[in-house]
Design a protein around this motif. Sequence first.
Motif, PDB file in Angstrom:
ATOM      1  N   ARG A  13       0.876  -1.378  -0.262  1.00 24.68           N
ATOM      2  CA  ARG A  13       0.368  -0.070   0.056  1.00 24.68           C
ATOM      3  C   ARG A  13       0.942   1.032   0.034  1.00 24.68           C
ATOM      4  NH1 ARG A  13      -3.155  -3.517   3.404  1.00 24.68           N
ATOM      5  NH2 ARG A  13      -2.756  -1.952   5.973  1.00 24.68           N
ATOM      6  N   ASP A  14       2.130   1.402   0.635  1.00 27.65           N
ATOM      7  CA  ASP A  14       3.091   2.469   0.449  1.00 27.65           C
ATOM      8  C   ASP A  14       3.626   2.493  -0.230  1.00 27.65           C
ATOM      9  OD1 ASP A  14       4.370   4.117   2.119  1.00 27.65           O
ATOM     10  OD2 ASP A  14       6.176   2.591   1.677  1.00 27.65           O
ATOM     11  N   VAL A  15       3.795   1.370  -1.097  1.00 28.86           N
ATOM     12  CA  VAL A  15       4.758   1.402  -2.765  1.00 28.86           C
ATOM     13  C   VAL A  15       3.115   2.607  -3.884  1.00 28.86           C
ATOM     14  CG1 VAL A  15       5.002   0.522  -4.855  1.00 28.86           C
ATOM     15  CG2 VAL A  15       5.966  -0.154  -3.126  1.00 28.86           C
ATOM     16  N   TYR A  16       2.101   1.936  -3.704  1.00 33.00           N
ATOM     17  CA  TYR A  16       0.580   2.828  -4.244  1.00 33.00           C
ATOM     18  C   TYR A  16       1.094   4.564  -4.134  1.00 33.00           C
ATOM     19  CZ  TYR A  16      -3.884   3.871  -5.156  1.00 33.00           C
ATOM     20  OH  TYR A  16      -4.753   4.521  -5.541  1.00 33.00           O
ATOM     21  N   ASP A  17       1.293   4.229  -2.906  1.00 33.84           N
ATOM     22  CA  ASP A  17       1.575   5.537  -2.089  1.00 33.84           C
ATOM     23  C   ASP A  17       2.324   6.131  -3.447  1.00 33.84           C
ATOM     24  OD1 ASP A  17      -0.693   5.472  -0.425  1.00 33.84           O
ATOM     25  OD2 ASP A  17      -0.102   5.583   1.180  1.00 33.84           O
ATOM     26  N   HIS A  18       3.237   5.954  -3.472  1.00 34.04           N
ATOM     27  CA  HIS A  18       4.333   6.554  -3.977  1.00 34.04           C
ATOM     28  C   HIS A  18       4.092   6.906  -6.018  1.00 34.04           C
ATOM     29  CE1 HIS A  18       7.681   5.506  -1.054  1.00 34.04           C
ATOM     30  NE2 HIS A  18       7.176   6.106  -0.377  1.00 34.04           N
ATOM     31  N   LEU A  19       3.397   5.611  -5.975  1.00 35.70           N
ATOM     32  CA  LEU A  19       3.164   5.364  -8.274  1.00 35.70           C
ATOM     33  C   LEU A  19       1.928   6.587  -7.207  1.00 35.70           C
ATOM     34  CD1 LEU A  19       2.609   1.742  -8.298  1.00 35.70           C
ATOM     35  CD2 LEU A  19       3.376   3.717  -9.621  1.00 35.70           C
ATOM     36  N   LEU A  20       1.350   6.912  -6.896  1.00 34.86           N
ATOM     37  CA  LEU A  20       0.277   7.836  -6.597  1.00 34.86           C
ATOM     38  C   LEU A  20       1.112   9.663  -7.299  1.00 34.86           C
ATOM     39  CD1 LEU A  20      -2.827   8.177  -7.493  1.00 34.86           C
ATOM     40  CD2 LEU A  20      -3.385   8.847  -4.593  1.00 34.86           C
ATOM     41  N   ARG A  21       2.353   8.953  -6.595  1.00 36.71           N
ATOM     42  CA  ARG A  21       3.140  10.383  -5.963  1.00 36.71           C
ATOM     43  C   ARG A  21       3.482  11.030  -7.622  1.00 36.71           C
ATOM     44  NH1 ARG A  21       7.791  10.301  -2.174  1.00 36.71           N
ATOM     45  NH2 ARG A  21       8.273  11.915  -3.237  1.00 36.71           N
ATOM     46  N   VAL A  22       3.991   9.808  -7.829  1.00 32.87           N
ATOM     47  CA  VAL A  22       4.516   9.439  -9.603  1.00 32.87           C
ATOM     48  C   VAL A  22       3.124  10.110 -10.587  1.00 32.87           C
ATOM     49  CG1 VAL A  22       5.690   8.563 -11.332  1.00 32.87           C
ATOM     50  CG2 VAL A  22       6.480   8.754  -8.607  1.00 32.87           C
ATOM     51  N   ASP A  23       2.004   9.647 -10.223  1.00 32.93           N
ATOM     52  CA  ASP A  23       1.236   9.498 -10.742  1.00 32.93           C
ATOM     53  C   ASP A  23       0.506  11.428 -11.238  1.00 32.93           C
ATOM     54  OD1 ASP A  23      -0.711   8.966 -13.287  1.00 32.93           O
ATOM     55  OD2 ASP A  23      -1.996   9.864 -11.658  1.00 32.93           O
ATOM     56  N   LEU A  24       0.602  11.562  -9.871  1.00 33.66           N
ATOM     57  CA  LEU A  24       0.735  13.522  -9.645  1.00 33.66           C
ATOM     58  C   LEU A  24       1.432  14.128 -10.554  1.00 33.66           C
ATOM     59  CD1 LEU A  24      -1.044  13.524  -6.689  1.00 33.66           C
ATOM     60  CD2 LEU A  24      -2.090  13.422  -8.453  1.00 33.66           C
ATOM     61  N   ALA A  25       3.174  14.013 -10.346  1.00 35.65           N
ATOM     62  CA  ALA A  25       4.058  14.301 -11.040  1.00 35.65           C
ATOM     63  C   ALA A  25       4.295  14.955 -12.071  1.00 35.65           C
ATOM     64  CB  ALA A  25       5.313  14.146 -10.137  1.00 35.65           C
TER      65      ALA A  25
END
Length: 312
Positions: A213-225
Amino acid sequence: MRVWSNDNGRWAPGDAGHGLRWYDLCKADEAALRDLATTLGLHPLAIDDCLSPYLHTPKLEDFGAYLFIILADLVSIEDTTPTVQELDVFLGKDFLVTYHDRAEEPAAIAAVARAIEQGLNTRPGASGLFYEVADRTVDAMIPIVTELGEELDAIEDRILVAGRLGEDHRRVMSRRALAGKVRRLLTPELQFMIRLGRGEFAAIEPGDRPYFRDVYDHLLRVDLALEELREDTEVALSMYLSALNNKLNEVMKVLAVVSALALPGTLITGVFGTNFDNVPGLHSQEGFALMIASIVGVAIGMAYFFRKRHWF
């Protein structure tokens, strides 16, 4: 092919012949991959996906005894546009297989291997080691996306200072296309990464679920960036078009002023060029000088008037 074994809870290089094992292969290890597929019972369609020369969309397939996962890996090569490559993963209860086309190890694989060689702690089990690889794969994207954003900021500054884009125009368009491509690839990866954290698959240990779930949060950060990056490219292109229009307006204004200043001369020479005998000053010695003086005087007067009105 490189192999690591987990004995007594710690990973170490080499095949111990028992316990958990991690196999890392590249395109040159095709024969070894096929032998490994026979030994571990890996599906031939998944092997074909690994060996295919085409880039696959990230996905997750549950084969019961193991999971087949394709991750997107954003690779930055010096002096070239970052490229997207795939990282293929087979995850079972007692094995982890990673496959990549390039002979050079992806940054995430190299980082995990270096951590093992240095004796650093990693998550236990095969799913824990897969978390280490997935987490580093996603984290490696963040500085690349940040660097792309800084590059676009520099391009915008050049547009503001020089008022033109030139060669950077193609660079902006390539960055915009790259951001859109990566976002499309990350969409399915976001979907299955959150599934890995929900406990839907037996191959994922319960203690590892929060980490995915933490990896998912990091992916979400990349997507927003990446979304911000696409917005920055739109701003850069808008600034370029505005600078181009301003430049064109400046040129048109100069041409209009020149045309206006030439108009009196055209009018005066037209009057004195008429086919009549009784044109004033036609037979005078000072007629030509008077005509030239009139043209210059009117042009200077008009230029002074335009300047006072701040028209140029």
